[in-house]
Design a protein around this motif. Structure first.
Motif, short mmCIF file in Angstrom:
data_model
loop_
_atom_site.label_atom_id
_atom_site.label_comp_id
_atom_site.label_asym_id
_atom_site.label_seq_id
_atom_site.Cartn_x
_atom_site.Cartn_y
_atom_site.Cartn_z
N PRO A 120 38.84 51.84 45.11
CA PRO A 120 37.67 50.96 45.00
C PRO A 120 36.76 51.00 46.22
O PRO A 120 35.53 51.00 46.09
CB PRO A 120 38.29 49.57 44.83
N VAL A 162 50.92 41.39 37.80
CA VAL A 162 49.70 41.37 38.58
C VAL A 162 50.02 41.09 40.04
O VAL A 162 50.54 40.04 40.38
CB VAL A 162 48.73 40.32 38.03
N GLY A 163 49.74 42.07 40.87
CA GLY A 163 49.95 41.87 42.29
C GLY A 163 51.39 42.07 42.72
O GLY A 163 51.67 42.16 43.90
N MET A 182 45.42 56.45 36.10
CA MET A 182 45.34 55.03 35.75
C MET A 182 45.14 54.76 34.26
O MET A 182 44.71 53.68 33.89
CB MET A 182 44.23 54.37 36.57
N THR A 192 33.67 46.06 45.85
CA THR A 192 34.53 47.15 45.39
C THR A 192 34.77 47.11 43.89
O THR A 192 35.52 47.93 43.37
CB THR A 192 35.89 47.11 46.11
N HIS A 235 38.93 41.33 36.10
CA HIS A 235 40.01 42.32 35.96
C HIS A 235 39.97 43.03 34.61
O HIS A 235 40.96 43.58 34.16
CB HIS A 235 41.37 41.68 36.22
N ALA A 279 40.53 54.16 41.06
CA ALA A 279 41.71 54.40 41.89
C ALA A 279 41.44 54.05 43.36
O ALA A 279 42.33 53.55 44.05
CB ALA A 279 42.14 55.87 41.78
N ASP A 331 42.02 48.50 35.44
CA ASP A 331 41.29 47.33 35.92
C ASP A 331 40.30 47.66 37.02
O ASP A 331 39.49 46.82 37.40
CB ASP A 331 42.24 46.22 36.37
#
Lengths: 610, 195
Positions: free
Chosen positions: A168, A604-605, A240, A84, A571, A166, A163
């Motif tokens: 993947p 991140v995350g 994004m 992806t 990333h 939208a 990164d």
């Protein structure tokens, strides 16, 4: 790897199951029954997609099953998996379509060999028609998806500071829809081939061999892939963009991809619909295009060109994007008339859907349509002229840096100028009546798409090669390729204008002796042109392994993709990109397009929805 | 497409929930815009080939009935989404099942449409060609919508979705509305227009 093998297995199983099931239900056993082939293909495609990743990526979630933890493939195996990462998908597209380009180019060599002299040279006329059709549709697919799918996927997220794309997984799906297309098109000759050109006009495409059904199924699948890819690019650019990346600060390549995606998302459905009608006409005798049943073949041309005329802008707009990008970076000057150029892109998007019938002046459609379509078509030269103005204004008094990408870009300006000017004669009803279906059309089209988009494609390949591979290509070989291809290309197609004006028909394996000299020149030049791609291929492969290591920004360019390592990490950016100014800040003392802010690890995350 | 909320194994979504929802919504609307061009193509073919002619034998009562049923299904679909937005799960299941049921009734109606069509204007005739490709494409969309509805009901029964996270429901319902709106254009084009 494992998933691709599974997909292939399920695809073949699906084909056999579908074929037998259809035979039993419909009570016909004949292997060439076209409805059965259609049903079998739906099963095969479903099997392939489920196996290759749709089951794991979506269906398990839909059914509420636990996601399966499968070791993701590493290294080169990623390129053969349902990966992806937009960079992997971009490379998958690029490599696939460069290979398709070389195959289709080889077919062109055989065509030029046959046309070297009058009479039957190396193949019979039916074979020529099939080779011509296959060359056409393969090259069209390269032109539609090579730049948009390859560079669009690879670069748009980098250029806007995102990164990934939208969606993947949808992105991976749009790539993995391509192999069935390639397989079906390349298998078609075994089923009798298709000889109706890439345009597939009925009544021929409703009455020729079963290979045409393979073509139809492949192209409908290809359309689905284009739509999903365009949807993804539009959403990515809209939602994004990095902090500070206003619409007025988007790099011009991203703008061109955005404009082309609008077209591809909307109008591709018309090609699918028209081919579905041809298929249903063949398989169960529907009468859309059958005059005996009250249908009208001209309807096909309307539906088809409603897609296929804007489709040439799907091809050329990203080409313009690469062109302007390269011109600005290698002239060390801000892009001239940036906002006007963006306006021109959007104007082309709107205008391109109201000009389609200029392909049909001689088709027998109502004469009252001639005038409006002529005027609308010629109106398109206004936004195209603005793009040219931007290109020339950018070069004007710039400090030109004649690296390989720049050579390709300058060549494209020249080629597309010829393509554009010759287009006026085809848009004009009076001259088109004489030029329609001659080699003049062939030469014009190749000047716009090959001389235009494909030259831009190569400019892009050389320009971004260091970023994508992390190695520099061989500059000397690159420059020789650029000059060689430019001379070869012009030497092929200028003689074809000449024989076209004299009246030589296109899509015919034979011609009167009077056209022999022009064709001989074109054929010899074609072989010279063909050989230039051997040099290109060697340069690409050799540099990939032995080339100099590339720094992160070999061109001293300003846009965001050059602010990360070559090749970029997974990333994309070590830090959060923040955009301050226009992307082309050359020659400005305090110019700064963007910088990488502090990495904010808690982000991140953190936003992951549970 | 519709219920694409669960992330793939190994893939890490770095978008914050607000942007993710925005992206999902935009993606769905683009998909719907694209699909409407498909229906535009077949409806354009209908007017190009036949103008406003239509055959004598059209079962107007049946068409009116299934149109009403489909419109009704949009109401229940809307109520289902609204119920989930307010965490009213019983109302959600009630309305979602009703939507699925109306969809089923519509498909039964389409089956009778198909049977009558085969008798009076088979696909080998001009009106039959237009009629069957349009009805067929639409029925295919209804079918995929029903599958999505069933999947969403099943997921909700397993405890998925809630007041703050019901994108799967929203997407399915929006898609269902689209299928309904497409029919609002198809029905007059096939059954009502004439001089």
């Amino acid at each position: 790897m494992k998933r691709v093998a599974r997909g292939l297995g399920l695809g073949i199983a699906g084909w056999l199951i579908g074929l037998n099931l259809a035979a039993v239900i419909r009570g016909t056993q004949h292997v060439n029954d076209q409805a059965n082939i259609g049903i079998a293909y739906v099963f095969a495609l479903s099997g392939w997609l489920l196996g290759v990743g749709v089951w794991d990526a979506w269906v398990r979630g839909w059914l509420g099953l636990k996601p399966k933890a499968e070791e993701p493939d590493e290294g080169w195996r990623r390129y053969f998996s349902f990966c992806t990462d937009h960079k992997v998908i971009g490379i998958q597209y690029l490599v696939t379509f460069v290979i398709v380009f070389l195959i289709a180019g080889l077919l062109a060599m055989f065509m030029r060999w046959e046309l070297m002299s009058a009479g039957e040279t190396i193949m019979n006329k039916a074979t020529f028609n099939e080779i011509m059709s296959l060359h056409g549709i393969l090259m069209i697919s390269v032109a539609v998806a090579g730049v948009l799918g390859g560079f669009g996927n690879y670069l748009v997220p980098l250029q806007i500071g995102a990164d990934d794309m939208a969606f993947p997984r949808l992105n991976a799906l749009s790539y993995w829809l391509i192999p069935p297309v390639a397989i079906m098109l390349l298998l078609a000759p075994l089923a009798g081939g298709f000889d109706s050109g890439w345009t597939a006009y009925p009544p021929l495409s409703e009455t020729n061999d079963v290979g045409q059904v393979f073509f139809i199924l492949a192209i409908i699948t290809f359309g689905l892939s284009s739509i999903l890819g365009g949807l993804n690019l539009l959403t990515t650019v809209t939602t994004m963009r990095a902090k500070g990346m206003k619409w007025s600060r988007l790099p011009i390549f991203t703008w061109s991809v955005f404009s082309a995606s609008i077209l591809s998302v909307l109008i591709t459905q018309f090609f699918a619909a028209s081919l579905l009608m041809v298929f249903l006409g063949r398989a169960i005798g529907m009468g859309f295009f059958d005059a005996a049943k009250g249908g009208d073949p001209i309807l096909y041309q309307h539906l088809f060109w409603f897609y296929s005329h804007p489709a040439v802008y799907i091809m050329i707009l990203p080409g313009f994007g690469i062109l302007l990008e390269v011109l600005s970076h290698f002239s060390r000057k801000p892009l001239f008339a940036y906002k006007l150029t963006v306006g021109a892109f959007l104007a082309i998007v709107v205008l391109s859907v109201v000009v389609w019938a200029h392909h049909m002046f001689t088709s027998g459609m109502s004469n009252t349509l001639h005038g409006p379509f002529m005027i609308l078509t010629e109106a398109i030269s206004v936004p195209t002229g603005i793009i040219f103005l931007s290109a020339l204004g950018t070069i004007w008094r710039g400090k030109l840096w004649l690296k390989t990408p720049m050579l390709f870009a300058l060549a494209m300006v020249f080629n597309f100028l010829i393509g554009g000017i010759t287009g006026i004669f085809l848009a004009d009803v009076a001259t088109d009546m004489n030029l329609q279906d001659t080699y003049f059309v062939v030469a014009h089209f190749h000047y716009t798409i090959m001389g235009g988009e494909i030259f831009a494609f190569f400019a892009g390949i050389y320009y971004w090669y260091p970023k994508v591979t992390g190695r520099m290509y061989n500059e000397a070989m690159g420059k020789i390729h650029a000059i060689w291809m430019f001379i070869g290309f012009n030497a092929v197609f200028i003689p074809l204008f000449y024989v076209g004006v004299q009246g030589m028909n296109r899509r015919v394996a034979d011609y009167p002796l009077a056209y022999e000299r022009g064709n001989l020149v074109a054929s010899i030049s074609a072989f010279v042109l063909g050989c230039s791609f051997l040099l290109f291929t060697w340069n690409m492969i050799w540099s990939r392994f032995k080339g100099e290591k590339a720094p992160s920004n070999p061109w001293n360019a300003t846009t965001l993709e050059w602010m990360t390592e070559s090749p970029p990490p997974e990333h994309n950016f070590e830090g959060t990109p923040v955009v301050h100014d226009s992307p082309y800040v050359y020659g400005l003392e305090d110019g700064l397009h963007a910088e990488l802010g502090e990495q904010e690890p808690e982000l991140v995350g953190a936003g992951r929805p549970e | 497409m519709a219920a694409a909320t669960v992330e793939a194994a190994g893939h890490h979504d770095t978008l914050d929930p607000k942007t993710r929802l925005r992206a999902n919504r935009l993606g769905l609307w683009i998909f719907i815009a694209s699909e409407s061009f498909l229906f535009a193509a077949v409806i354009a073919a209908r007017f190009y080939l036949l103008g406003v002619d239509r055959p004598e034998h059209l079962n107007q009562e049946l068409a009116l009935l299934i149109t009403a049923v489909l419109l009704l299904s949009s109401v229940s679909a809307f109520r289902a989404e609204d119920a989930m937005a307010h965490n009213d799960r019983p109302a959600f299941f009630r309305n979602m099942s009703a939507t699925l049921f109306f969809g089923l009734v519509f498909m039964v109606g389409v089956f009778f449409e198909y049977r009558e069509g085969m008798e009076f204007f088979p696909p080998q005739t001009l009106y039959g060609s237009v009629f069957f490709i349009t009805i067929g494409l639409h029925a295919f969309h209804v079918l995929t919508g029903m599958i999505a509805l069933a999947l969403v009901i099943n997921l909700a029964a397993k405890g998925h979705y809630g007041r703050d996270d019901y994108w799967g429901v929203e997407a399915t319902v929006k898609y269902w509305h689209f299928v309904d709106v497409a029919w609002v254009f198809i029905y007059p084009a096939l059954y009502l227009v004439s001089w």
